[in-house]
Design an enzyme around this catalytic site. Structure first.
Site, PDB file in Angstrom:
ATOM      1  N   ILE A 131       0.845  -1.212   0.000  1.00  0.00           N
ATOM      2  CA  ILE A 131       0.000   0.000   0.000  1.00  0.00           C
ATOM      3  C   ILE A 131       0.872   1.251   0.000  1.00  0.00           C
ATOM      4  O   ILE A 131       1.755   1.376   0.847  1.00  0.00           O
ATOM      5  CB  ILE A 131      -0.883   0.061   1.274  1.00  0.00           C
ATOM      6  N   LYS A 200       5.240  -0.063  12.979  1.00  0.00           N
ATOM      7  CA  LYS A 200       4.653   0.651  11.842  1.00  0.00           C
ATOM      8  C   LYS A 200       3.954   1.939  12.289  1.00  0.00           C
ATOM      9  O   LYS A 200       4.069   2.972  11.628  1.00  0.00           O
ATOM     10  CB  LYS A 200       3.694  -0.272  11.087  1.00  0.00           C
TER      11      LYS A 200
HETATM   12  N1  HSE Z   1       4.484  -9.902   9.274  1.00  0.00           N
HETATM   13  C1  HSE Z   1       4.057  -8.695   8.644  1.00  0.00           C
HETATM   14  C2  HSE Z   1       2.536  -8.712   8.563  1.00  0.00           C
HETATM   15  C3  HSE Z   1       4.675  -8.598   7.297  1.00  0.00           C
HETATM   16  O1  HSE Z   1       1.954  -9.773   8.788  1.00  0.00           O
HETATM   17  O2  HSE Z   1       1.934  -7.690   8.305  1.00  0.00           O
HETATM   18  C4  HSE Z   1       4.538  -7.260   6.648  1.00  0.00           C
HETATM   19  O3  HSE Z   1       5.130  -6.254   7.380  1.00  0.00           O
END
Ligand code: HSE
Length: 413
Positions: A131, A200
């Site tokens: 995205i 994130k």
């Molecule tokens: N393990 C992460 C997820 C991978 O499941 O979103 C992508 O950052």
């Protein structure tokens, strides 16, 4: 021709090599030059790879090669990625990474090193997989004052929750499936305990508000305690449970930031984001809500964001892209116990009416959830209150003999 190196040939790294190879003409059209993979760093052997002659186990082969202008870091983890990225930037090479752990832990420092060395440090793939979110936030939405960001930022946990909600699948089976599909981290604890989503939201908060937010400042809860019963109560209330990463700028100039499973009303734009998909809502003062949606994990979606950054670096080999934030400290973030929300609370009780009456005396106005399926327990939703107050009332309920079985925030999203 622009020569690049790829550090790491795992799920994402092999996807990057694949896209650059299979989309050669598309890339050429975009930048007017060929992107040439000169080196691939990996400790493993890949004798059957069509790029077998480019593999090296030695980072010095990359750092000492002046023709390599762009280094792609898709190894994951902090070490040795941090050292390799730092050295690459100091050598004036631009770096593209999908490594959210690295950006969340060292972003401010690496951005500064990139700036000092007139290089680019780009990390579109670090949040939301395929995205577009980093570039839209740093470019398209930059005229806005961002009030809040909230998102489903982890594909693995969203996949697991969707399987629990739609198919009544148990947690372990769903996790195993997510691992087989290549969504989960090497250590899936990072997914299910919320650490991946935390990294994130830290990156998004740092980008939106200009000060680095470190993961250790962010209250983080995972989904391991969510039961199928909670899923059913959420449905009876009119919503779903999602793992949400959110940050809100408060009037006092501090951030209210956390990762936690929340009950989301069905009408929310985030409620229908299922499976491995991620969704990120950005509330701008001029735009209102803008929602980004797509595959948040997986080989080719993530690799496509990496390759887009490579193309951007190719187009900006001599100039820096303005993507920057400065270092920050914990004073920029409020204590999660001061954060205000409504709560869903499920308590053990043989006398539902008495339990709900006690809850009302403590919490004030509450809305019981009508679900008679389960004996010996009941659930209700509170009005908005501070987490610390909710915690005190839960203790007082326990003193009256009503043990709390689950307590989740309601996401006002
Ligand atoms: N393990 C992460 C997820 C991978 O499941 O979103 C992508 O950052």
């Amino acid at each position: 021709m622009v020569s690049i190196a790829i550090m790491g040939h795992g799920v994402v790294g092999s996807g990057v090599a694949e896209i650059i190879t299979t989309h050669k003409n598309k890339l050429y059209t975009s930048i007017g030059e060929e992107v040439y993979i000169k080196r691939i760093l990996d400790l493993r052997e890949f004798p059957d790879s069509p790029l077998a002659d480019r593999f090296t186990k030695n980072f010095e082969d990359i750092i000492n090669d002046r023709e390599i202008r762009i280094v792609v870091e898709v190894m994951g983890g902090i070490n040795p990625a941090y050292d390799f990225v730092k050295r690459s930037l100091k050598a004036g090479k631009s770096v593209v990474t999908s490594n959210k752990e690295l950006v969340a832990a060292k972003g401010a420092e690496l951005l500064q090193i990139a700036k000092d060395n007139n290089a680019n440090f780009l990390f579109e793939a670090s949040v939301g997989g395929g995205i577009p979110i980093i570039r839209p936030m740093s470019q398209c939405l930059v005229a806005n004052i961002v009030d809040e960001i909230a998102g489903i930022l982890n594909g693995t946990t969203n996949f697991i929750l969707t399987k629990m909600i739609d198919e009544g699948m148990d947690f372990d089976t769903a996790l195993k499936l997510a691992q087989e599909l290549g969504y989960a981290e090497r250590n899936p604890e990072a997914d299910v305990e919320g650490h991946d989503a935390c990294r994130k939201i830290c990156i998004l908060a740092s980008l939106a508000f200009g000060k680095h937010v470190y993961p250790e400042y962010v209250h983080t809860e995972g989904i391991t305690k969510i039961t199928l019963k909670d899923v059913k109560y959420a449905a009876a209330w009119g919503g779903v449970i999602k793992l949400i990463g959110k940050v809100k700028m408060l009037e006092n100039g501090k951030m209210d930031i956390m990762v936690a499973p929340m009950l989301i009303p069905c009408k929310s734009q985030l409620a229908n984001i299922d499976d491995v998909f991620n969704g990120i809502m950005v509330r701008g003062d001029c735009t209102g809500d803008v929602v980004f949606y797509g595959k948040g994990a997986g080989k080719l979606p993530t690799a496509s964001a990496v390759v887009a950054d490579v193309i951007d670096c190719c187009k900006h080999l001599k100039t820096r892209k303005y993507l920057f934030w400065t270092d920050g400290d914990s004073s920029n973030v409020i204590d999660y116990k001061d954060s205000v929300s409504s709560f869903y609370i499920r308590v053990k009780s043989d006398d539902k009416d008495a339990a709900l009456q006690s809850a009302k005396e403590l919490f004030g106005n509450i809305s019981p959830i009508a679900l008679d399926e389960y004996e010996g327990e009941c659930a209700f939703v509170t009005e908005p209150l501070k987490y610390s107050d909710a915690e005190n009332y839960v203790k007082a309920l326990a003193d009256k003999g009503y043990e709390t079985l689950s307590m989740l925030r309601i996401g006002d999203l």
